[in-house]
Design a protein around this motif. Structure first.
Motif, PDB file in Angstrom:
ATOM      1  N   ARG A  16    -111.988  34.005  29.585  1.00  0.00           N
ATOM      2  CA  ARG A  16    -111.062  34.627  28.636  1.00  0.00           C
ATOM      3  C   ARG A  16    -109.958  35.421  29.331  1.00  0.00           C
ATOM      4  O   ARG A  16    -109.439  36.396  28.803  1.00  0.00           O
ATOM      5  CB  ARG A  16    -111.807  35.501  27.624  1.00  0.00           C
ATOM      6  N   ASP A  32    -105.513  29.551  22.188  1.00  0.00           N
ATOM      7  CA  ASP A  32    -106.740  29.356  21.412  1.00  0.00           C
ATOM      8  C   ASP A  32    -107.314  30.733  21.099  1.00  0.00           C
ATOM      9  O   ASP A  32    -107.829  31.427  21.994  1.00  0.00           O
ATOM     10  CB  ASP A  32    -107.733  28.516  22.207  1.00  0.00           C
ATOM     11  N   ARG A  33    -107.213  31.151  19.822  1.00  0.00           N
ATOM     12  CA  ARG A  33    -107.666  32.493  19.448  1.00  0.00           C
ATOM     13  C   ARG A  33    -109.153  32.704  19.709  1.00  0.00           C
ATOM     14  O   ARG A  33    -109.591  33.839  19.922  1.00  0.00           O
ATOM     15  CB  ARG A  33    -107.371  32.750  17.971  1.00  0.00           C
ATOM     16  N   SER A  34    -109.949  31.651  19.673  1.00  0.00           N
ATOM     17  CA  SER A  34    -111.389  31.815  19.863  1.00  0.00           C
ATOM     18  C   SER A  34    -111.733  32.298  21.270  1.00  0.00           C
ATOM     19  O   SER A  34    -112.837  32.786  21.518  1.00  0.00           O
ATOM     20  CB  SER A  34    -112.119  30.499  19.578  1.00  0.00           C
ATOM     21  N   ARG A  35    -110.774  32.171  22.197  1.00  0.00           N
ATOM     22  CA  ARG A  35    -111.011  32.611  23.572  1.00  0.00           C
ATOM     23  C   ARG A  35    -110.504  34.021  23.841  1.00  0.00           C
ATOM     24  O   ARG A  35    -110.653  34.526  24.960  1.00  0.00           O
ATOM     25  CB  ARG A  35    -110.350  31.649  24.557  1.00  0.00           C
ATOM     26  N   GLY A  39    -111.832  39.835  20.140  1.00  0.00           N
ATOM     27  CA  GLY A  39    -111.709  39.380  18.764  1.00  0.00           C
ATOM     28  C   GLY A  39    -110.491  39.929  18.055  1.00  0.00           C
ATOM     29  O   GLY A  39    -109.494  40.321  18.659  1.00  0.00           O
TER      30      GLY A  39
END
Length: 346
Positions: A16, A32-35, A39
């Protein structure tokens, strides 16, 4: 040495962290927001469009973190020396109304009590890719509503894309500046109408995604127009994301990016405080960017955003000086309209 990214890569790696700090001419890094580490609570995102010419300008911004969003409309009339800005806030914006992960696709639409702002993409075989900006706000100024519809088209082939880390792990800024889009459309406030025509009106997009420290300060400057009949613009700044891999400084000429190294701001002061109305100067160590900025006295009216004060010292005015392209060609800049700011975001 500034590092140029020349091929598609994921923006963040499995840890990340930024995969490859540096800069690019196209949005090669994929967000990629998931990375994103931390949060929703640590993200800072905004889309901000500046549309202007020598007589008036419009700034539309949709910005947000997990807990607060600010939607801003600002209209500037240089001849009347007046600027009106309204910036209502939205709680918890990064849900169904979140900003897209790419500047090339995905629409933005926000609304609140008495207002709405939308940034839409349009693609057709004949007209190509266009950006449609529309907005409305009740009682924007002196009890009158403001409405507008702007089309930005003929985007340059290259833009400035920056991938820069902050000092703490997981913090980064992913930024794209698109300068020199042609603008066509109107803004209406009561019985007044401002018309943007593509022969002399240009749009700039400042697109940011990232995770940054809460308190930060920076300066930057931006302008776009015509120099000897060729579309020209620049973006200059420091402080928001400083990295040895790349600066956020660049010239835009004829649809191409010409990368600059560090550029210093020399801001006059009076009695120990910043003086926003005296001339500002920008200079680079290699002599490729030497401009004088003369702020215009503008009476500003602002509501909303409260104590956040994202732009406490932003001035519009004219730039005069010289800029040198990668080829060594010297451009003489005379009275190019743009803005400069020194900001502290609380």
């Amino acid at each position: 040495m500034q590092h140029e990214i020349t091929a598609p890569i994921p923006l963040l790696d499995d840890r990340r962290e930024l995969t490859e700090p540096g800069w690019a001419r196209r949005p090669w890094p994929v967000y990629d927001r998931s990375r994103v580490r931390g949060g929703l609570g640590r993200r800072r995102e905004w889309d901000s469009y500046l549309v202007g010419n020598d007589r008036f300008a419009l700034v539309l911004t949709v910005a947000g973190s997990a807990c607060l969003g600010i939607d801003s409309i600002s209209l500037l009339d240089f001849r009347a020396r007046r600027q009106v800005t309204r910036s209502p806030m939205r709680p918890f914006p990064l849900g169904p109304t979140g900003l897209p992960a790419s500047s090339e696709e995905g629409d933005v639409a926000v609304s609140g009590r008495g207002y709405g702002i939308a940034f839409l993409h349009s693609r057709s075989e004949g007209a190509g890719h266009a950006r449609l900006l529309s907005f409305h706000m009740d009682r924007f100024w002196d009890g009158r509503a403001i409405d507008g519809s702007i089309t930005l088209f003929d985007a340059p082939e290259e833009s400035l894309v920056l991938c820069a880390p902050f000092s703490r792990p997981g913090q980064f800024c992913y930024r794209q500046t698109i300068s020199g889009m042609r603008a066509s459309g109107t803004v209406t406030l009561g019985d007044r109408v401002w018309v943007f025509r593509p022969e002399d009106s240009f749009g700039t997009l400042d697109w940011v995604r990232g995770v940054g420290p809460r308190p930060n300060a920076w300066y930057r400057a931006s302008a776009s127009g015509l120099v000897d009949g060729v579309p020209f613009g620049f973006h200059i700044g420091a402080g928001l994301e400083d990295s040895p891999a790349a600066t956020e400084n660049a010239l835009f000429y004829g649809g191409r990016v010409h990368k600059l190294s560090r550029v210093a701001l020399h801001l006059p002061s009076a009695r120990g405080r910043a003086d926003g109305l005296s001339p500002w100067t920008f200079s680079s160590g290699d002599g490729r960017f030497e401009l004088l900025f003369r702020p215009m006295p503008v009476r500003a009216f602002r509501t909303g955003a409260g104590s956040l004060r994202p732009y406490p010292l932003r001035r519009f005015g004219r730039f005069t000086g010289r800029a040198v392209l990668d080829s060594g060609q010297v451009l003489e800049i005379r009275d190019l309209m743009g803005f400069a700011e020194r900001a502290e975001h609380r």
